[in-house]
Design an enzyme around this catalytic site. Structure first.
Site, mmCIF file in Angstrom:
data_model
loop_
_atom_site.group_PDB
_atom_site.id
_atom_site.type_symbol
_atom_site.label_atom_id
_atom_site.label_comp_id
_atom_site.label_asym_id
_atom_site.label_seq_id
_atom_site.Cartn_x
_atom_site.Cartn_y
_atom_site.Cartn_z
ATOM 1 N N HIS A 180 2.999 10.920 0.228
ATOM 2 C CA HIS A 180 3.955 10.382 1.199
ATOM 3 C C HIS A 180 5.415 10.495 0.755
ATOM 4 C CE1 HIS A 180 0.623 8.752 3.522
ATOM 5 N NE2 HIS A 180 0.149 8.186 2.414
ATOM 6 N N GLU A 206 0.621 7.917 -3.939
ATOM 7 C CA GLU A 206 1.553 7.548 -2.875
ATOM 8 C C GLU A 206 2.793 8.438 -2.894
ATOM 9 O OE1 GLU A 206 1.106 5.287 -0.324
ATOM 10 O OE2 GLU A 206 -0.942 5.428 -1.103
ATOM 11 N N HIS A 251 0.850 -1.189 0.000
ATOM 12 C CA HIS A 251 0.000 0.000 0.000
ATOM 13 C C HIS A 251 0.885 1.238 0.000
ATOM 14 C CE1 HIS A 251 -3.710 2.339 1.713
ATOM 15 N NE2 HIS A 251 -3.109 2.958 0.724
#
Length: 227
Positions: free
Chosen positions: A120, A116, A62
């Site tokens: 992040h 992502e 993930h």
């Protein structure tokens, strides 16, 4: 005696220092998160397979998420740094295999990877560039065969119910570190194994004991659905 010119230079240097401080995103550790596709899909919202085909019945990445020791986390740290598929061209086949998307509508995974990176990955740019960020997560995935670990402990994705303690215990026994388990609920409201969190050092290479665990909890017994 301070001149106007020297004052201006000092002010410019201060601005530059502040700019460096703002772009050098500090964090304390990463959460490395893998999700079970069977649990992602076995919900009321269901799922969509990527355009490259149905993923393997295995845990997929993930994300690799920078975090602070107080439980908070940085996000969207560099709006100027977009996901660039050409930067990871040599990793695409591994990403499609081990970091597949299950979101709807279907695509080849690019939207998921972009999300992502922007949310992040940009917060770890002081340590990992875009290529190294994705490569680090993939290398961690290669080291952590969570399905093999669980199956070795007799915990199989067969729709049966297993104790939360046995899942945690199997992973700690194999890795030496305590995981955090995230559950979701299936369409019947049963708690099921969804995601497994392990903590990683700021280099993105080695497991560490988690300084803090996320909030939330699972039932004491959880299902492990097939995919």
């Amino acid at each position: 005696m301070e001149t106007k010119g020297s004052t201006l230079i000092i002010k410019l240097l201060m601005v530059q220092c502040l700019a460096v401080a703002c772009t050098a995103q500090n964090f304390d550790f990463f959460y490395f998160v893998q999700q079970w596709p069977g649990s992602y899909c076995d919900t009321e919202r269901s799922c969509c397979y990527p355009t490259t085909g149905k993923p393997a019945a295995d845990f997929g990445i993930h994300g690799l998420w920078p975090n602070y020791n107080d439980g908070s986390y940085p996000s969207n740290c560099d709006p100027s740094s977009a996901f660039d598929k050409s930067e990871v061209s040599d990793l695409i086949s591994r990403m499609q295999r081990n970091w597949p998307t299950l979101a709807c509508p279907s695509d080849d995974g690019s939207s998921f990877w972009s999300h992502e990176w922007v949310k992040h990955g940009t917060c770890a740019e002081s340590v990992l560039n875009q290529h190294d960020y994705f490569k680090s997560a993939l290398n961690l995935r290669d080291k952590l065969d969570l399905l093999g670990i669980l199956q070795g402990a007799g915990i199989n994705p067969d729709g049966r119910t297993y104790s939360l303690g046995s899942v945690k215990g199997a992973i700690k026994e194999a890795t030496g570190y305590s995981p955090w388990i995230e559950c979701n609920t299936d369409s019947s409201g049963n708690s099921q194994l969804y995601q497994i969190y392990l903590c990683v050092d700021t280099d993105g290479s080695s497991l560490i004991e988690c300084p803090v665990m996320p909030s939330g909890k699972c039932s004491s017994s959880i299902e492990f659905p097939p995919f």
